[in-house]
Each structure stands twice: as C-alpha cells, then as structure tokens.
Design an enzyme around this catalytic site. Structure first.
Site, PDB file in Angstrom:
ATOM      1  N   GLU A 296      -0.675 -10.978   3.172  1.00 41.24           N
ATOM      2  CA  GLU A 296      -0.436 -10.325   4.401  1.00 41.24           C
ATOM      3  C   GLU A 296      -0.828 -10.803   5.560  1.00 41.24           C
ATOM      4  O   GLU A 296      -0.040 -10.891   6.527  1.00 41.24           O
ATOM      5  CB  GLU A 296      -1.649  -8.968   4.160  1.00 41.24           C
ATOM      6  CG  GLU A 296      -1.037  -7.976   2.953  1.00 41.24           C
ATOM      7  CD  GLU A 296      -1.844  -6.545   2.730  1.00 41.24           C
ATOM      8  OE1 GLU A 296      -1.396  -5.630   2.319  1.00 41.24           O
ATOM      9  OE2 GLU A 296      -3.218  -6.545   3.341  1.00 41.24           O
TER      10      GLU A 296
ATOM     11  N   ASP B  91       2.810  -3.164   8.349  1.00 40.41           N
ATOM     12  CA  ASP B  91       1.621  -2.957   7.005  1.00 40.41           C
ATOM     13  C   ASP B  91       0.860  -1.831   7.524  1.00 40.41           C
ATOM     14  O   ASP B  91       0.635  -1.689   8.672  1.00 40.41           O
ATOM     15  CB  ASP B  91       1.058  -4.399   6.983  1.00 40.41           C
ATOM     16  CG  ASP B  91       0.457  -4.583   5.599  1.00 40.41           C
ATOM     17  OD1 ASP B  91       0.321  -3.682   4.833  1.00 40.41           O
ATOM     18  OD2 ASP B  91      -0.298  -5.673   5.244  1.00 40.41           O
ATOM     19  N   GLY B  92       0.123  -1.473   6.586  1.00 36.33           N
ATOM     20  CA  GLY B  92      -0.750  -0.556   6.583  1.00 36.33           C
ATOM     21  C   GLY B  92      -2.166  -1.199   7.086  1.00 36.33           C
ATOM     22  O   GLY B  92      -2.276  -2.450   7.202  1.00 36.33           O
TER      23      GLY B  92
ATOM     24  N   GLY C 184       0.813  -1.276   0.014  1.00 35.46           N
ATOM     25  CA  GLY C 184      -0.129  -0.101   0.161  1.00 35.46           C
ATOM     26  C   GLY C 184       0.848   1.267   0.114  1.00 35.46           C
ATOM     27  O   GLY C 184       2.056   1.233  -0.088  1.00 35.46           O
TER      28      GLY C 184
HETATM   29  C1  5RP Z   1      -3.523  -3.656   1.062  1.00 32.69           C
HETATM   30  C2  5RP Z   1      -3.716  -3.392   2.441  1.00 32.69           C
HETATM   31  C3  5RP Z   1      -3.461  -1.833   2.803  1.00 32.69           C
HETATM   32  O1  5RP Z   1      -2.558  -2.176   3.970  1.00 32.69           O
HETATM   33  C4  5RP Z   1      -4.547  -0.941   3.083  1.00 32.69           C
HETATM   34  O2  5RP Z   1      -5.385  -0.907   1.696  1.00 32.69           O
HETATM   35  C5  5RP Z   1      -3.919   0.614   3.491  1.00 32.69           C
HETATM   36  O3  5RP Z   1      -3.393   1.139   2.191  1.00 32.69           O
HETATM   37  P1  5RP Z   1      -2.785   2.574   2.072  1.00 32.69           P
HETATM   38  O4  5RP Z   1      -1.560   2.505   2.965  1.00 32.69           O
HETATM   39  O5  5RP Z   1      -2.432   2.883   0.811  1.00 32.69           O
HETATM   40  O6  5RP Z   1      -3.801   3.426   2.791  1.00 32.69           O
HETATM   41  O7  5RP Z   1      -4.550  -3.944   3.186  1.00 32.69           O
HETATM   42  O8  5RP Z   1      -4.241  -5.116   0.703  1.00 32.69           O
END
Ligand code: 5RP
Length: 213
Positions: A103, A81-82, A29
């Site tokens: 993930e 992770d986000g 992300g």
């Molecule tokens: C990808 C995810 C990302 O962590 C989530 O969508 C957040 O994305 P971003 O950091 O672009 O806001 O779960 O599958």
C-alpha cells in the site's frame, strides 16, 4: 463502531476521482472492496488497476478488471485505499489487513491518494489503533526490543504472514503526537520493511462516507 453503509458510500464516492483511461492504484480491505465493486461498473473506461494485495487482486480478477504490475504501469494518477485511523491532517495508520508495505509503495507512486473511511476511523491523535509494522522474520525480537525502548508495547501478530513473506508486529500504547518523526525514526531500524504510519506521505483527499473532509 465501524459502519458498513458509510464504507460503501465512501467506496462509491471515490469513483468520482477516476479519470478515463487511468490505471488505478487499489488498496486493501472491506472499504476498498466496495470501491472495487463500483470500479467494475466503469471498467470499460479504465486501462486497469495496480493491486496492493493478493486479496484485492482476486476480487479484481473475478470482476474482469485487468491487473497490471506497478513496474509496467509507471507513475499513477490515483490511489484509493482505506485506513484504520485518520487524523485532522489526513495522516493515517494503516495495515490492519497486513498489506501496508505494498500500500505504501503504491501511495508513493501515485499523484493523488484518496482515502476512504467510515466515521469510526476519525481521530484527533493517532495511536489508539495498534500501529502495524512489517518486519523481516529474523528481526522480530530486535524490533520488539527497539519498540519497548521507544515506550511502545509490541505484540506479534502470530500466524500472519504478509504477501511478501514477512511478519507483523502491532504496537500498542503509543500516543503519536509527531507521526512524521516517528515514521522517519522507525524507518531507520534494520529489519523493518514498512511502518503503517502514512504521515510523510499522507492522504490528499479523505472521504468519510460520501462526504469529503
Ligand atoms: C489494510 C489496510 C486497510 O485499509 C485498513 O485496515 C482498513 O480496512 P477496512 O476498510 O476493512 O476497515 O490498511 O492493510
């Protein structure tokens, strides 16, 4: 509204959790992209990364960070992770970028999960963000009907194929009061590969910008 500066601060702050010699689990992300950029600055201090998506792998390769398979890496000390939503118990909705299955696998293999978000992702109750579910393509309609029975409104993310060759259903209209139960219940349905609820294995640390909550 999402805040790019807070995402950058969170990505950079997560570097504090990287130990020398580590193999780091890396999510997917726009927030993780900031983390990968920061990781490149200390790449000589780590062994490499395990990546959750083709997108992150491309960025890691471009920056010269070695990418290892999870099978070769073994248990990981850290996953970064986000998220799309985060509740006060560090339970998450993820999968906006369609990478939820890998993930979830890497989160499960990691001793510590550091979640990096901007403040727009903080919620009291999960579910305003439609819940992504990765399904085997032939099970799309079956899972859609099961979701309706559970009070959700399934929407096929038409045109999106995951890195695993599967499809995504986004479920609207759920106010998720018991995310652990819902995750367990959905996990039982044949055809579901992974649910974007990270409640049974929530984050351990959440960084909102450079602030730990
Ligand atoms: C990808 C995810 C990302 O962590 C989530 O969508 C957040 O994305 P971003 O950091 O672009 O806001 O779960 O599958």
């Amino acid at each position: 509204m999402s805040n790019a500066n807070e995402k950058r601060l969170a990505g950079e702050a997560a570097i504090r959790h990287v130990e020398d010699g580590a193999i780091v689990g890396v999510g997917t992300g726009s927030t993780v992209a900031f983390f990968i950029n920061a990781l490149a600055d200390i790449k000589d201090r780590i062994q490499g990364a395990v990546s959750s998506s083709e997108q992150s792998t491309a960025q890691l390769n471009k920056l010269g960070i070695p990418v290892l398979s999870l099978n070769d890496a073994g248990p990981l000390t850290l996953y970064v992770d986000g998220a799309d939503e985060c509740d006060p118990h560090k339970r998450l909705i993820k999968g906006g970028g369609a990478a939820l299955t890998r993930e979830k696998i890497i989160a499960a293999a990691s001793a510590k999960f550091v979640c990096i978000i901007d403040s727009s992702k903080q919620v009291d109750l999960l579910g305003k963000f439609p819940l992504p579910i990765e399904v085997i393509p032939m099970a799309r309609s079956l899972i859609g009907r099961e979701v309706v029975k559970l009070g959700g409104q399934p929407v096929w993310r038409d045109g999106v194929v995951t890195d695993n060759g599967n499809w995504i259903i986004d479920v609207h209209g759920w106010q998720i009061t018991d995310p652990v139960s819902l995750e367990s219940q959905l996990n039982q349905l044949p055809g579901i590969v992974a649910v974007g609820l990270f409640a049974r294995r929530p984050a351990d640390v959440v960084l909102v910008g450079d602030r730990e909550i």
